[in-house]
Scaffold this motif. Structure first.
Motif, PDB file in Angstrom:
ATOM      1  N   GLU A 117      24.610  36.675  65.817  1.00 59.43           N
ATOM      2  CA  GLU A 117      25.578  37.774  65.720  1.00 59.43           C
ATOM      3  C   GLU A 117      25.856  38.382  67.093  1.00 59.43           C
ATOM      4  O   GLU A 117      26.991  38.729  67.415  1.00 59.43           O
ATOM      5  CB  GLU A 117      25.061  38.825  64.749  1.00 59.43           C
ATOM      6  N   SER A 118      24.796  38.490  67.913  1.00 66.16           N
ATOM      7  CA  SER A 118      24.990  39.050  69.259  1.00 66.16           C
ATOM      8  C   SER A 118      25.872  38.140  70.109  1.00 66.16           C
ATOM      9  O   SER A 118      26.776  38.611  70.810  1.00 66.16           O
ATOM     10  CB  SER A 118      23.629  39.244  69.929  1.00 66.16           C
ATOM     11  N   LEU A 119      25.640  36.818  70.044  1.00 67.53           N
ATOM     12  CA  LEU A 119      26.460  35.884  70.812  1.00 67.53           C
ATOM     13  C   LEU A 119      27.912  35.902  70.348  1.00 67.53           C
ATOM     14  O   LEU A 119      28.844  35.868  71.164  1.00 67.53           O
ATOM     15  CB  LEU A 119      25.888  34.478  70.687  1.00 67.53           C
ATOM     16  N   VAL A 120      28.120  35.949  69.040  1.00 70.13           N
ATOM     17  CA  VAL A 120      29.485  36.000  68.512  1.00 70.13           C
ATOM     18  C   VAL A 120      30.197  37.264  68.995  1.00 70.13           C
ATOM     19  O   VAL A 120      31.375  37.225  69.393  1.00 70.13           O
ATOM     20  CB  VAL A 120      29.462  35.933  66.968  1.00 70.13           C
ATOM     21  N   ALA A 121      29.481  38.396  68.987  1.00 68.62           N
ATOM     22  CA  ALA A 121      30.087  39.645  69.458  1.00 68.62           C
ATOM     23  C   ALA A 121      30.436  39.554  70.948  1.00 68.62           C
ATOM     24  O   ALA A 121      31.512  40.016  71.373  1.00 68.62           O
ATOM     25  CB  ALA A 121      29.137  40.815  69.199  1.00 68.62           C
ATOM     26  N   GLN A 122      29.555  38.936  71.760  1.00 71.66           N
ATOM     27  CA  GLN A 122      29.843  38.789  73.184  1.00 71.66           C
ATOM     28  C   GLN A 122      31.063  37.901  73.420  1.00 71.66           C
ATOM     29  O   GLN A 122      31.920  38.206  74.262  1.00 71.66           O
ATOM     30  CB  GLN A 122      28.627  38.206  73.897  1.00 71.66           C
ATOM     31  N   VAL A 123      31.146  36.794  72.690  1.00 75.04           N
ATOM     32  CA  VAL A 123      32.298  35.901  72.840  1.00 75.04           C
ATOM     33  C   VAL A 123      33.589  36.612  72.463  1.00 75.04           C
ATOM     34  O   VAL A 123      34.624  36.477  73.143  1.00 75.04           O
ATOM     35  CB  VAL A 123      32.094  34.639  71.980  1.00 75.04           C
ATOM     36  N   GLN A 124      33.560  37.370  71.396  1.00 72.60           N
ATOM     37  CA  GLN A 124      34.760  38.101  70.977  1.00 72.60           C
ATOM     38  C   GLN A 124      35.173  39.129  72.026  1.00 72.60           C
ATOM     39  O   GLN A 124      36.372  39.285  72.312  1.00 72.60           O
ATOM     40  CB  GLN A 124      34.504  38.766  69.625  1.00 72.60           C
ATOM     41  N   ARG A 125      34.196  39.827  72.625  1.00 70.60           N
ATOM     42  CA  ARG A 125      34.530  40.815  73.666  1.00 70.60           C
ATOM     43  C   ARG A 125      35.123  40.121  74.897  1.00 70.60           C
ATOM     44  O   ARG A 125      36.109  40.599  75.470  1.00 70.60           O
ATOM     45  CB  ARG A 125      33.282  41.607  74.053  1.00 70.60           C
ATOM     46  N   ARG A 126      34.519  38.971  75.293  1.00 73.03           N
ATOM     47  CA  ARG A 126      35.041  38.266  76.466  1.00 73.03           C
ATOM     48  C   ARG A 126      36.445  37.718  76.193  1.00 73.03           C
ATOM     49  O   ARG A 126      37.317  37.753  77.076  1.00 73.03           O
ATOM     50  CB  ARG A 126      34.094  37.120  76.835  1.00 73.03           C
ATOM     51  N   ASN A 127      36.679  37.217  75.002  1.00 67.66           N
ATOM     52  CA  ASN A 127      38.024  36.733  74.666  1.00 67.66           C
ATOM     53  C   ASN A 127      39.045  37.866  74.711  1.00 67.66           C
ATOM     54  O   ASN A 127      40.181  37.679  75.181  1.00 67.66           O
ATOM     55  CB  ASN A 127      38.020  36.090  73.273  1.00 67.66           C
ATOM     56  N   ALA A 128      38.642  39.027  74.229  1.00 66.26           N
ATOM     57  CA  ALA A 128      39.553  40.175  74.282  1.00 66.26           C
ATOM     58  C   ALA A 128      39.845  40.573  75.726  1.00 66.26           C
ATOM     59  O   ALA A 128      40.992  40.907  76.074  1.00 66.26           O
ATOM     60  CB  ALA A 128      38.942  41.354  73.514  1.00 66.26           C
ATOM     61  N   GLN A 129      38.821  40.504  76.595  1.00 61.72           N
ATOM     62  CA  GLN A 129      39.040  40.827  78.007  1.00 61.72           C
ATOM     63  C   GLN A 129      39.980  39.812  78.667  1.00 61.72           C
ATOM     64  O   GLN A 129      40.869  40.191  79.437  1.00 61.72           O
ATOM     65  CB  GLN A 129      37.699  40.854  78.740  1.00 61.72           C
ATOM     66  N   VAL A 130      39.776  38.529  78.358  1.00 64.83           N
ATOM     67  CA  VAL A 130      40.645  37.498  78.936  1.00 64.83           C
ATOM     68  C   VAL A 130      42.086  37.686  78.481  1.00 64.83           C
ATOM     69  O   VAL A 130      43.029  37.594  79.278  1.00 64.83           O
ATOM     70  CB  VAL A 130      40.127  36.099  78.557  1.00 64.83           C
ATOM     71  N   ASP A 131      42.278  37.966  77.198  1.00 67.92           N
ATOM     72  CA  ASP A 131      43.635  38.189  76.686  1.00 67.92           C
ATOM     73  C   ASP A 131      44.277  39.406  77.351  1.00 67.92           C
ATOM     74  O   ASP A 131      45.470  39.374  77.705  1.00 67.92           O
ATOM     75  CB  ASP A 131      43.599  38.378  75.167  1.00 67.92           C
ATOM     76  N   SER A 132      43.494  40.466  77.515  1.00 65.12           N
ATOM     77  CA  SER A 132      44.033  41.671  78.155  1.00 65.12           C
ATOM     78  C   SER A 132      44.427  41.397  79.604  1.00 65.12           C
ATOM     79  O   SER A 132      45.505  41.818  80.053  1.00 65.12           O
ATOM     80  CB  SER A 132      42.997  42.797  78.080  1.00 65.12           C
ATOM     81  N   ARG A 133      43.587  40.669  80.333  1.00 68.76           N
ATOM     82  CA  ARG A 133      43.905  40.372  81.731  1.00 68.76           C
ATOM     83  C   ARG A 133      45.078  39.416  81.844  1.00 68.76           C
ATOM     84  O   ARG A 133      45.885  39.514  82.775  1.00 68.76           O
ATOM     85  CB  ARG A 133      42.672  39.801  82.416  1.00 68.76           C
ATOM     86  N   ARG A 134      45.182  38.468  80.905  1.00 63.25           N
ATOM     87  CA  ARG A 134      46.326  37.558  80.924  1.00 63.25           C
ATOM     88  C   ARG A 134      47.630  38.319  80.702  1.00 63.25           C
ATOM     89  O   ARG A 134      48.639  38.061  81.375  1.00 63.25           O
ATOM     90  CB  ARG A 134      46.145  36.485  79.851  1.00 63.25           C
ATOM     91  N   ASP A 135      47.608  39.264  79.757  1.00 61.52           N
ATOM     92  CA  ASP A 135      48.797  40.091  79.532  1.00 61.52           C
ATOM     93  C   ASP A 135      49.131  40.915  80.772  1.00 61.52           C
ATOM     94  O   ASP A 135      50.313  41.078  81.119  1.00 61.52           O
ATOM     95  CB  ASP A 135      48.575  41.008  78.327  1.00 61.52           C
ATOM     96  N   ARG A 136      48.088  41.423  81.435  1.00 61.57           N
ATOM     97  CA  ARG A 136      48.322  42.219  82.647  1.00 61.57           C
ATOM     98  C   ARG A 136      48.928  41.358  83.747  1.00 61.57           C
ATOM     99  O   ARG A 136      49.823  41.807  84.487  1.00 61.57           O
ATOM    100  CB  ARG A 136      46.996  42.823  83.115  1.00 61.57           C
ATOM    101  N   ILE A 137      48.469  40.116  83.873  1.00 62.64           N
ATOM    102  CA  ILE A 137      49.023  39.206  84.877  1.00 62.64           C
ATOM    103  C   ILE A 137      50.500  38.952  84.608  1.00 62.64           C
ATOM    104  O   ILE A 137      51.338  38.941  85.533  1.00 62.64           O
ATOM    105  CB  ILE A 137      48.225  37.888  84.893  1.00 62.64           C
ATOM    106  N   GLU A 138      50.859  38.736  83.349  1.00 65.92           N
ATOM    107  CA  GLU A 138      52.264  38.525  83.005  1.00 65.92           C
ATOM    108  C   GLU A 138      53.105  39.754  83.334  1.00 65.92           C
ATOM    109  O   GLU A 138      54.234  39.627  83.832  1.00 65.92           O
ATOM    110  CB  GLU A 138      52.384  38.170  81.524  1.00 65.92           C
ATOM    111  N   GLU A 139      52.574  40.937  83.060  1.00 62.79           N
ATOM    112  CA  GLU A 139      53.310  42.161  83.394  1.00 62.79           C
ATOM    113  C   GLU A 139      53.521  42.279  84.902  1.00 62.79           C
ATOM    114  O   GLU A 139      54.633  42.599  85.357  1.00 62.79           O
ATOM    115  CB  GLU A 139      52.549  43.382  82.874  1.00 62.79           C
ATOM    116  N   LEU A 140      52.467  42.017  85.689  1.00 58.96           N
ATOM    117  CA  LEU A 140      52.592  42.102  87.138  1.00 58.96           C
ATOM    118  C   LEU A 140      53.555  41.045  87.673  1.00 58.96           C
ATOM    119  O   LEU A 140      54.336  41.312  88.609  1.00 58.96           O
ATOM    120  CB  LEU A 140      51.218  41.939  87.793  1.00 58.96           C
ATOM    121  N   ARG A 141      53.520  39.867  87.088  1.00 61.95           N
ATOM    122  CA  ARG A 141      54.436  38.810  87.539  1.00 61.95           C
ATOM    123  C   ARG A 141      55.882  39.195  87.256  1.00 61.95           C
ATOM    124  O   ARG A 141      56.778  38.960  88.088  1.00 61.95           O
ATOM    125  CB  ARG A 141      54.071  37.503  86.835  1.00 61.95           C
ATOM    126  N   THR A 142      56.102  39.807  86.117  1.00 64.69           N
ATOM    127  CA  THR A 142      57.457  40.258  85.784  1.00 64.69           C
ATOM    128  C   THR A 142      57.912  41.344  86.745  1.00 64.69           C
ATOM    129  O   THR A 142      59.077  41.356  87.208  1.00 64.69           O
ATOM    130  CB  THR A 142      57.502  40.761  84.344  1.00 64.69           C
TER     131      THR A 142
END
Length: 292
Positions: free
Chosen positions: A97-122
């Motif tokens: 359960e701890s590993l699953v929670a960590q993976v979900q948090r890291r995926n959310a961080q990656v998605d957030s940073r990817r969205d931020r990169i797209e905004e900055l590129r625009t």
């Protein structure tokens, strides 16, 4: 007919035994079936029963102290193992359960940073366009930048062109009857030489860093494995590309492959084609310079 009484033969028939004759064995006096029924109990059981009758005070054998201790230790080990297994299962479940929670948090961080990169590129593209369109020199630089971006494949493009579909010969049995990586290289070079402005193979946009090579049993483009048939899209003038293609050296090579080895080749003109952009390359040696 009467039997010959003087032949000298001896008859095997005997008279039945007398039951009152005490000299005969019991199985003879009682009959075999009655004897087996009467003596069906095993002699060992009879012997044990006879000993029990002679010594009624004899006690049955009980397990010793060592046997009781061994049984107790075995029960203790079984209980300990069960408790330890239950604890390990709980720890494993918590760790998962701890590993699953960590993976979900890291995926959310990656998605957030990817969205931020797209905004900055625009934002960068908007500021760049606004700055370049403000002056005549900027507009000329913007036009040149657009042409270079199309050539480099860093922007998606839409326009007329030709569609080329190539495949192995029907029932191909050897490499000579199959489309090889060098065949695709010749096809792409012929299209570039015929005036194509942007090219893609099976959805993979070609740039000045793209490589068409064989890896194992598949042809790769931009490190992506492709499977036949190969669809090549080329944006350019659909009226002039086919004629120029035949005049190029590699175009002649493909006509030879088609006529000699049976490779399939079909080119059609298209009014509108859309090619995706290639993934943005990572600069490894170039660094931004300071403006004078």
């Amino acid at each position: 007919m009467q039997a010959d009484q003087g032949s000298g033969t001896t008859s095997r028939a005997t008279a039945p035994a007398d039951p009152s004759d005490t000299s005969a064995p019991p199985q003879v006096r009682m009959g075999l079936l009655d004897y087996v029924t009467a003596t069906s109990m095993d002699e060992d059981y009879a012997h044990v029963a006879e000993r029990a009758q002679k010594d009624p005070a004899r006690k049955p054998v009980r397990p010793g102290v060592a046997a009781l201790v061994a049984m107790g230790l075995f029960g203790l080990l079984a209980v300990t193992a069960a408790v330890q297994t239950a604890r390990n299962a709980s720890d494993v479940a918590q760790g998962r359960e701890s590993l699953v929670a960590q993976v979900q948090r890291r995926n959310a961080q990656v998605d957030s940073r990817r969205d931020r990169i797209e905004e900055l590129r625009t934002d960068v593209d908007s500021l760049q366009s606004r700055f370049l369109e403000a002056t005549v020199r900027g507009r000329a630089l913007s036009s040149r930048l657009t042409r270079l971006s199309v050539r480099a494949g860093t922007v998606p493009v839409t326009g007329p062109g030709v569609k080329v579909v190539v495949d192995d010969a029907p029932g191909a049995t050897g490499p000579q009857e199959q489309v090889l990586d060098e065949d695709l290289q010749k096809l792409v070079n012929a299209l570039w030489g015929s005036g194509a402005e942007a090219i893609s193979i099976n959805g993979q946009r070609l740039s000045n860093l793209s490589a068409i090579r064989v890896a194992g049993s598949a042809i790769t483009v931009n490190f992506k494995s492709l499977a036949p048939p190969y669809t090549v899209l080329a944006v350019g003038n659909p009226d002039t590309i086919p004629g120029r293609f035949v005049d190029t050296t590699h175009g002649q090579d493909w006509l030879t492959l088609q006529s000699t080895y049976g490779l399939q080749f079909r080119m059609t003109s298209e009014e509108s084609l859309r090619l995706p952009a290639v993934n943005q390359p990572n600069l490894r040696f170039a660094t931004p310079g300071t403006a004078r």
